[in-house]
Structure formats: C-alpha cells, structure tokens
Write an enzyme that holds these catalytic residues in place. Structure first.
Site, PDB file in Angstrom:
ATOM      1  N   THR A 166     -11.636   6.064   4.520  1.00  0.00           N
ATOM      2  CA  THR A 166     -10.558   6.501   4.181  1.00  0.00           C
ATOM      3  C   THR A 166     -10.348   7.817   3.700  1.00  0.00           C
ATOM      4  OG1 THR A 166      -8.461   4.888   2.522  1.00  0.00           O
ATOM      5  CG2 THR A 166      -8.666   6.609   1.426  1.00  0.00           C
ATOM      6  N   ARG A 194       2.148  -3.069   5.020  1.00  0.00           N
ATOM      7  CA  ARG A 194       1.103  -3.294   4.100  1.00  0.00           C
ATOM      8  C   ARG A 194       0.811  -1.997   3.679  1.00  0.00           C
ATOM      9  NH1 ARG A 194      -3.713  -0.926   3.318  1.00  0.00           N
ATOM     10  NH2 ARG A 194      -5.305  -2.097   1.260  1.00  0.00           N
ATOM     11  N   VAL A 195       1.407  -1.504   2.147  1.00  0.00           N
ATOM     12  CA  VAL A 195       0.786  -0.252   1.293  1.00  0.00           C
ATOM     13  C   VAL A 195       0.255  -0.330   1.129  1.00  0.00           C
ATOM     14  CG1 VAL A 195       1.838   1.526   0.363  1.00  0.00           C
ATOM     15  CG2 VAL A 195       3.262   0.839   1.696  1.00  0.00           C
ATOM     16  N   GLY A 196      -1.223   0.372   1.195  1.00  0.00           N
ATOM     17  CA  GLY A 196      -2.106   0.481   0.172  1.00  0.00           C
ATOM     18  C   GLY A 196      -2.053   1.302  -1.297  1.00  0.00           C
ATOM     19  N   ASP A 197      -3.082   1.493  -1.813  1.00  0.00           N
ATOM     20  CA  ASP A 197      -3.721   2.109  -3.141  1.00  0.00           C
ATOM     21  C   ASP A 197      -3.701   3.728  -2.302  1.00  0.00           C
ATOM     22  OD1 ASP A 197      -5.773   1.812  -0.728  1.00  0.00           O
ATOM     23  OD2 ASP A 197      -6.433   3.451  -2.636  1.00  0.00           O
ATOM     24  N   THR A 217     -11.118   5.926  -3.265  1.00  0.00           N
ATOM     25  CA  THR A 217     -11.648   5.059  -1.698  1.00  0.00           C
ATOM     26  C   THR A 217     -12.204   4.165  -2.200  1.00  0.00           C
ATOM     27  OG1 THR A 217     -12.740   5.836   0.377  1.00  0.00           O
ATOM     28  CG2 THR A 217     -13.417   6.290  -1.296  1.00  0.00           C
TER      29      THR A 217
HETATM   30  N1  GLY Z   1      -8.420   2.637  -0.060  1.00  0.00           N
HETATM   31  C1  GLY Z   1      -7.640   2.453   1.466  1.00  0.00           C
HETATM   32  C2  GLY Z   1      -6.343   0.849   1.727  1.00  0.00           C
HETATM   33  O1  GLY Z   1      -7.447   0.337   0.965  1.00  0.00           O
HETATM   34  O2  GLY Z   1      -5.481   1.316   2.145  1.00  0.00           O
END
Ligand code: GLY
Length: 316
Positions: A166, A194-197, A217
C-alpha cells in the site's frame, strides 16, 4: 512553518528484486511532494502528488501495480484528508481508474459525501471526466503470477498478507496545515467487494491540524479493528511524540489482534516518524532540504535534495 513530507510504499515483505525500485519510488514520491510544499503549495496537493507518483509506479500495490482479487481483477481503495477542515474523500472497490487518489480528492471537493464505492464511484468518475483505463493496463506480470500462485490448492493463505505495498503520504505545509493520503490494491486474492482499511477514515489515514496526520499500511482487517490512524493521533493528543505514538499503537495492534503493519506520522510541529512492526517498510521523508529513506529497521540513507534530484534524473 518549515514544510515536511513523509511517504511509505507499504509494510510487509519486500522481495530482494523489488528493493531498489521501492527505495527509488518512495524517494521520488517524497521529492515530488516536497517540490510542491517548497513552492508554497498545500499539504493536500503535496500528498496527492506523492501518492499519485507511487500509483503510477508498478513497484507498489496501488494504481498500475495493484494486486488482483479472487477473479483476477484490480479493485482499489483510496482516501485523502484535510487536517484544517477534517474534510475527507474516499473511494473503494474501483476498477479501471489509473489514479484512485485523484478520484478520492474529487469526492471530497465535489460531493457532499465522504466515500463512494464500486459502480457509484465509476459513475462519478465518468461525470468528472476521468478517462477509463483498461483493467489490463493496471495488471503487472508480477500481480498475475502472484494471483495464480495463490489459487494453487497448496498455497499458504498467509502469503496473502506479505508484500502488501500500500502507498501513503503525510505532510505539513508552510501554513501549518496537515494532510494525509493512502491508496492500495488491497489484499491479493481478496473476495470481490472486500473493502479494506485504506478507504475507512481513521483506519487508513487521519489528519487533524490540532495534532498531526498519519497514513497506515499492513493487514487491513487488523488495522480496522484498532482504528489505527486515529489511535495514533489520540496518543499524540495525550502528549506522545510521533515515534512513541506510532510504536504504542503498533504494539497494541500486535498484542491485541495479532496484526502487523507500518505507519508514517507528522505532528503539527513538523516532527515525523516512519515505524513498522513488519520486517520491512519502504519510506522516505524530506525536511530542511534533506531526503532520508530506507526499507529495513535501522536503515537510513541521507542525501541533500539537490543531490537526490540529480540521482532521480539518472534513475537513482
Ligand atoms: N492495508 C491494505 C489493505 O489491507 O487493504
């Protein structure tokens, strides 16, 4: 206020053959952002430019180097935040967009909303005149190989968490405004949607002139559980330095949920930190016309900006 920019190119494991490219990529991104700050530009413009530079660099898991979802497609998340107003903009699960960070900024500035996803984000991009980039153009040979390997029956799911890559940037400008930006292709072989942080305010990044700015990250689900970016600012509000706040929050994420990651931080006095609990994280910063960068814990190279710009034109 003396301007400062800090960038990261992802925490995790950076394979040997990617190390030089990652060092050069973060250094170039930091120099681009710093160039804007030195001309009196805003922290927001600087972090957008730095992240855009890494989205255009196939060494990183963002933009044209993004990893692939379970169906072999690119789906990206990005966020940007203005520490002066607490305005932010984010996009999630976007395909066929070369620079998701630009779209996130448009969400912040041209809508009443903070996060647009998937089809809605695409309709918005079209309305804003952002050209579609064919999905194939965002896929590297490395991403495709990685995806195929992860589909093999004996593949190790833990591999999904390595080589995350990232990208992110934080900055403070000459007026004392802070900003953050983060962009990613997410996890390799993730479920569709899927949506991440990264797209989630407080997890992938946070910026507030009252304390500072941070971009994160690492393993997204762990980062979301502890709301890592906001947690770091909370520790700074309690009086910790950026380095102590980053280490305290990363330790908490490791002990509480077993998650690893990395962060970059700048506070509203211009102190900065680049810290990680993974084996590596590519990072770079420019302050007082000095570029510093590294990948391993304890590694720190220093060059003057003038010297670094010469290296840049020679390809580092
Ligand atoms: N930190 C990036 C993700 O897990 O999408």
């Amino acid at each position: 206020m003396k301007p400062v920019i800090v960038v990261h190119g992802g925490a995790g494991r950076i394979f040997k053959e990617r190390e030089e490219g990652s060092r050069a990529g973060v250094a170039r991104a930091a120099l681009r952002g710093y160039g804007i700050l030195k001309q009196g530009g805003s922290a927001l413009d600087a972090v957008e430019e730095a992240v855009r530079s890494m989205e255009d660099d196939p060494h990183f898991n963002a933009g044209c180097g993004s990893v692939l979802n379970e169906k072999g497609e690119v789906e990206m998340d990005a966020i940007i935040m203005d520490g002066k107003t607490l305005d932010s903009g984010a996009v999630s699960a976007v395909k066929c967009i070369a620079n998701p960070i630009k779209l996130a900024r448009l969400v912040m500035e041209k809508t009443k909303h903070m996060l647009l996803t998937d089809r809605g984000a695409h309709l918005f991009a079209r309305a804003m005149g952002i050209p579609e980039t064919p999905g194939e153009k965002l896929i590297t040979e490395r991403s495709r190989e990685r995806w195929k390997k992860n589909l093999e029956p004996d593949s190790n799911p833990e591999e999904f968490q390595k080589d995350l890559g990232t990208v992110g940037a934080v900055a403070i400008d000459s007026e004392g405004n802070v900003a953050c930006a983060t962009s990613t292709g997410g996890l390799s072989n993730k479920l569709i949607g899927r949506v991440g942080d990264t797209a989630c305010i407080g997890s992938g990044g946070y910026a507030d002139n009252h304390s500072g700015a941070t971009s994160t990250t690492g393993h997204g689900e762990s980062i979301m559980k502890v709301v890592l970016a906001r947690l770091i600012l909370y520790h700074m509000e309690q009086g910790l330095s950026p380095e102590m706040a980053a280490d305290t929050a990363l330790d908490y994420m490791k002990t509480r949920v077993g998650g690893l990651g990395g962060v970059i931080v700048v506070n509203n006095s211009g102190q900065w930190a680049a810290r990680f609990s993974t084996k590596q994280m590519s990072w770079a910063t420019v302050k007082d016309d000095q570029l510093h960068y590294g990948i391993y814990a304890g590694e720190r190279h220093t060059k003057s900006v003038d010297e670094a710009l010469t290296f840049e034109s020679e390809g580092f």
